[in-house]
Scaffold this motif. Structure first.
Motif, PDB file in Angstrom:
ATOM      1  N   PRO A 224       0.811  -1.248   0.292  1.00  0.00           N
ATOM      2  CA  PRO A 224      -0.143  -0.009  -0.011  1.00  0.00           C
ATOM      3  C   PRO A 224       1.079   1.356  -0.002  1.00  0.00           C
ATOM      4  CG  PRO A 224      -0.793  -1.804   1.575  1.00  0.00           C
ATOM      5  CD  PRO A 224       0.354  -1.910   1.087  1.00  0.00           C
ATOM      6  N   GLY A 225       2.037   1.277   0.797  1.00  0.00           N
ATOM      7  CA  GLY A 225       2.707   2.354   0.841  1.00  0.00           C
ATOM      8  C   GLY A 225       3.338   2.678  -0.399  1.00  0.00           C
ATOM      9  N   SER A 226       3.981   1.547  -1.170  1.00  0.00           N
ATOM     10  CA  SER A 226       4.474   1.641  -2.450  1.00  0.00           C
ATOM     11  C   SER A 226       3.615   2.441  -3.362  1.00  0.00           C
ATOM     12  CB  SER A 226       5.104   0.384  -2.750  1.00  0.00           C
ATOM     13  OG  SER A 226       5.678  -0.120  -2.001  1.00  0.00           O
ATOM     14  N   ILE A 227       2.229   2.044  -3.409  1.00  0.00           N
ATOM     15  CA  ILE A 227       1.512   2.447  -4.545  1.00  0.00           C
ATOM     16  C   ILE A 227       1.244   4.242  -4.043  1.00  0.00           C
ATOM     17  CG2 ILE A 227      -1.087   2.588  -5.261  1.00  0.00           C
ATOM     18  CD1 ILE A 227      -1.058  -0.490  -4.632  1.00  0.00           C
ATOM     19  N   GLU A 228       0.976   4.399  -2.862  1.00  0.00           N
ATOM     20  CA  GLU A 228       0.612   5.709  -2.492  1.00  0.00           C
ATOM     21  C   GLU A 228       2.005   6.580  -2.940  1.00  0.00           C
ATOM     22  OE1 GLU A 228      -0.179   6.154   1.594  1.00  0.00           O
ATOM     23  OE2 GLU A 228      -0.095   8.399   1.403  1.00  0.00           O
ATOM     24  N   ALA A 229       3.000   6.320  -2.516  1.00  0.00           N
ATOM     25  CA  ALA A 229       4.452   6.822  -2.737  1.00  0.00           C
ATOM     26  C   ALA A 229       4.401   7.209  -4.356  1.00  0.00           C
ATOM     27  CB  ALA A 229       5.631   6.031  -2.344  1.00  0.00           C
ATOM     28  N   LEU A 230       4.283   6.046  -5.341  1.00  0.00           N
ATOM     29  CA  LEU A 230       4.362   5.998  -6.760  1.00  0.00           C
ATOM     30  C   LEU A 230       3.302   7.057  -7.117  1.00  0.00           C
ATOM     31  CD1 LEU A 230       5.090   2.339  -7.500  1.00  0.00           C
ATOM     32  CD2 LEU A 230       6.601   4.338  -8.008  1.00  0.00           C
TER      33      LEU A 230
ATOM     34  N   VAL B 292      16.451   6.501  -2.776  1.00  0.00           N
ATOM     35  CA  VAL B 292      15.771   7.246  -1.844  1.00  0.00           C
ATOM     36  C   VAL B 292      15.342   6.473  -0.397  1.00  0.00           C
ATOM     37  CG1 VAL B 292      13.555   8.811  -1.464  1.00  0.00           C
ATOM     38  CG2 VAL B 292      14.832   8.622  -3.891  1.00  0.00           C
ATOM     39  N   ASP B 293      15.572   7.131   0.764  1.00  0.00           N
ATOM     40  CA  ASP B 293      14.522   6.430   1.643  1.00  0.00           C
ATOM     41  C   ASP B 293      13.221   6.990   1.763  1.00  0.00           C
ATOM     42  OD1 ASP B 293      13.729   5.689   4.236  1.00  0.00           O
ATOM     43  OD2 ASP B 293      15.491   6.529   5.334  1.00  0.00           O
ATOM     44  N   LEU B 294      12.404   6.201   1.633  1.00  0.00           N
ATOM     45  CA  LEU B 294      11.105   6.156   1.350  1.00  0.00           C
ATOM     46  C   LEU B 294      10.438   6.581   2.848  1.00  0.00           C
ATOM     47  CD1 LEU B 294      10.135   4.113  -1.602  1.00  0.00           C
ATOM     48  CD2 LEU B 294      10.480   6.448  -1.493  1.00  0.00           C
ATOM     49  N   GLY B 295      10.900   6.130   3.731  1.00  0.00           N
ATOM     50  CA  GLY B 295      10.297   6.503   5.054  1.00  0.00           C
ATOM     51  C   GLY B 295       9.247   5.809   5.581  1.00  0.00           C
ATOM     52  N   PHE B 296       8.544   4.942   4.814  1.00  0.00           N
ATOM     53  CA  PHE B 296       7.532   3.940   5.411  1.00  0.00           C
ATOM     54  C   PHE B 296       7.797   2.676   5.538  1.00  0.00           C
ATOM     55  CE2 PHE B 296       6.455   1.552   1.535  1.00  0.00           C
ATOM     56  CZ  PHE B 296       6.620   2.475   0.443  1.00  0.00           C
ATOM     57  N   GLY B 297       6.911   1.980   6.213  1.00  0.00           N
ATOM     58  CA  GLY B 297       7.416   0.581   6.252  1.00  0.00           C
ATOM     59  C   GLY B 297       8.493   0.429   7.472  1.00  0.00           C
ATOM     60  N   GLY B 298       8.361   1.562   8.520  1.00  0.00           N
ATOM     61  CA  GLY B 298       9.610   1.241   9.576  1.00  0.00           C
ATOM     62  C   GLY B 298       9.305   0.081  10.355  1.00  0.00           C
ATOM     63  N   CYS B 299      10.669  -0.823  10.580  1.00  0.00           N
ATOM     64  CA  CYS B 299      10.820  -1.711  11.604  1.00  0.00           C
ATOM     65  C   CYS B 299      12.083  -1.936  11.904  1.00  0.00           C
ATOM     66  CB  CYS B 299      10.370  -3.137  10.839  1.00  0.00           C
ATOM     67  SG  CYS B 299      11.340  -3.529   9.554  1.00  0.00           S
ATOM     68  N   ARG B 300      12.539  -2.951  12.631  1.00  0.00           N
ATOM     69  CA  ARG B 300      13.841  -2.980  13.277  1.00  0.00           C
ATOM     70  C   ARG B 300      14.138  -4.219  13.745  1.00  0.00           C
ATOM     71  NH1 ARG B 300      14.394  -1.711  19.433  1.00  0.00           N
ATOM     72  NH2 ARG B 300      12.151  -2.156  20.184  1.00  0.00           N
ATOM     73  N   PHE B 301      15.598  -4.554  13.082  1.00  0.00           N
ATOM     74  CA  PHE B 301      16.217  -5.840  13.522  1.00  0.00           C
ATOM     75  C   PHE B 301      16.764  -5.927  14.712  1.00  0.00           C
ATOM     76  CE2 PHE B 301      16.277  -6.755   8.931  1.00  0.00           C
ATOM     77  CZ  PHE B 301      16.222  -8.183   8.976  1.00  0.00           C
ATOM     78  N   VAL B 302      16.143  -6.815  15.690  1.00  0.00           N
ATOM     79  CA  VAL B 302      16.602  -7.043  16.863  1.00  0.00           C
ATOM     80  C   VAL B 302      17.167  -8.219  17.342  1.00  0.00           C
ATOM     81  CG1 VAL B 302      14.892  -5.313  17.700  1.00  0.00           C
ATOM     82  CG2 VAL B 302      14.544  -7.741  17.877  1.00  0.00           C
ATOM     83  N   VAL B 303      18.158  -8.709  18.362  1.00  0.00           N
ATOM     84  CA  VAL B 303      18.298  -9.922  19.142  1.00  0.00           C
ATOM     85  C   VAL B 303      17.358 -10.013  20.210  1.00  0.00           C
ATOM     86  CG1 VAL B 303      20.123 -11.022  20.080  1.00  0.00           C
ATOM     87  CG2 VAL B 303      20.577  -9.566  18.428  1.00  0.00           C
TER      88      VAL B 303
END
Length: 224
Positions: free
Chosen positions: A26-32, A96-107
């Motif tokens: 969804p975020g990809s469609i919106e950005a495009l 480009v850093d599009l800024g959406f879909g934020g998450c993080r890798f963790v241990v």
């Protein structure tokens, strides 16, 4: 609207854009769309895997396949999470850093796990379960910690609970799933957001890729 690709740029064809299925779709469609591309038909493609509009040919892909398509030139550009890009380690240009879909890798480890440092001093290796072996290996190698990687394909949270790994390396957005499975985060590894990427040759020779990157960059700045 971005000028149609016909008669302009690589091959004189439409710009080929790889778009990830799943959470980033969804975020990809919106950005495009915000960048001026005609995305009619992309929002509800049914079973179509390639959607052609006046501006572009969109290849709807499994997220992990996007950097592969872009690196090998099947697509001129695409959108992929930074997590997928680091894990793939392929030759693509991050534009480009599009800024959406934020998450993080963790241990993460069990809430009642014994002291991991003490175990490492005793055994000399930590067993790590993950879907992302390259990211896990890079992380622990940077710390000089020897690990044994257990590659899994789903339900990574189970690994410490059933005793096949000391810790996991996985992505999380809120940490809820980890907490619900009585796991605790012990270390951050890598933040991740959606990135617009280009094939190296297309980025150099096809002005439409850089033009789209500029438009996406304007949109990502406005949304922050």
């Amino acid at each position: 609207m971005i000028a149609t690709a016909r008669g302009n740029g690589k091959g004189g064809g439409r710009l080929r854009v790889a778009v990830p299925k799943g959470a980033l779709f969804p975020g990809s469609i919106e950005a495009l769309r915000d960048a001026g591309l005609d995305v009619e038909g992309l929002a509800d493609p049914g079973r179509q895997l390639i959607v052609t509009t006046a501006d572009a040919e969109f290849i709807i892909s499994k997220p992990t396949d996007v950097p592969v398509y872009v690196a090998y030139g099947a697509a001129d550009c695409g959108i992929a999470g930074r997590d997928v890009l680091v894990e793939a380690g392929l030759d693509v240009v991050e534009l480009v850093d599009l800024g959406f879909g934020g998450c993080r890798f963790v241990v993460a480890e069990r809430e009642d796990a014994p002291d991991l440092a003490e175990r490492y001093r005793h055994v000399g290796v930590i067993r790590v379960a993950t879907k992302y072996p390259r990211i896990a290996e890079i992380h622990f190698a940077s710390k000089g910690v020897q690990v044994e990687i257990v590659k899994l394909y789903g339900n990574i949270e189970l690994a410490p609970l059933i005793g096949i790994a000391d810790v996991i390396v996985d992505i999380t957005a809120t940490g809820t799933t980890l907490r619900e499975n009585k796991l605790r985060i012990v270390e951050d590894v890598l933040p991740s957001t959606a990135r617009f990427i280009g094939n190296p040759a297309s980025t150099r020779t096809d002005p439409r890729v850089v033009d789209l990157a500029d438009r996406l960059s304007e949109g990502s700045v406005e949304s922050t």
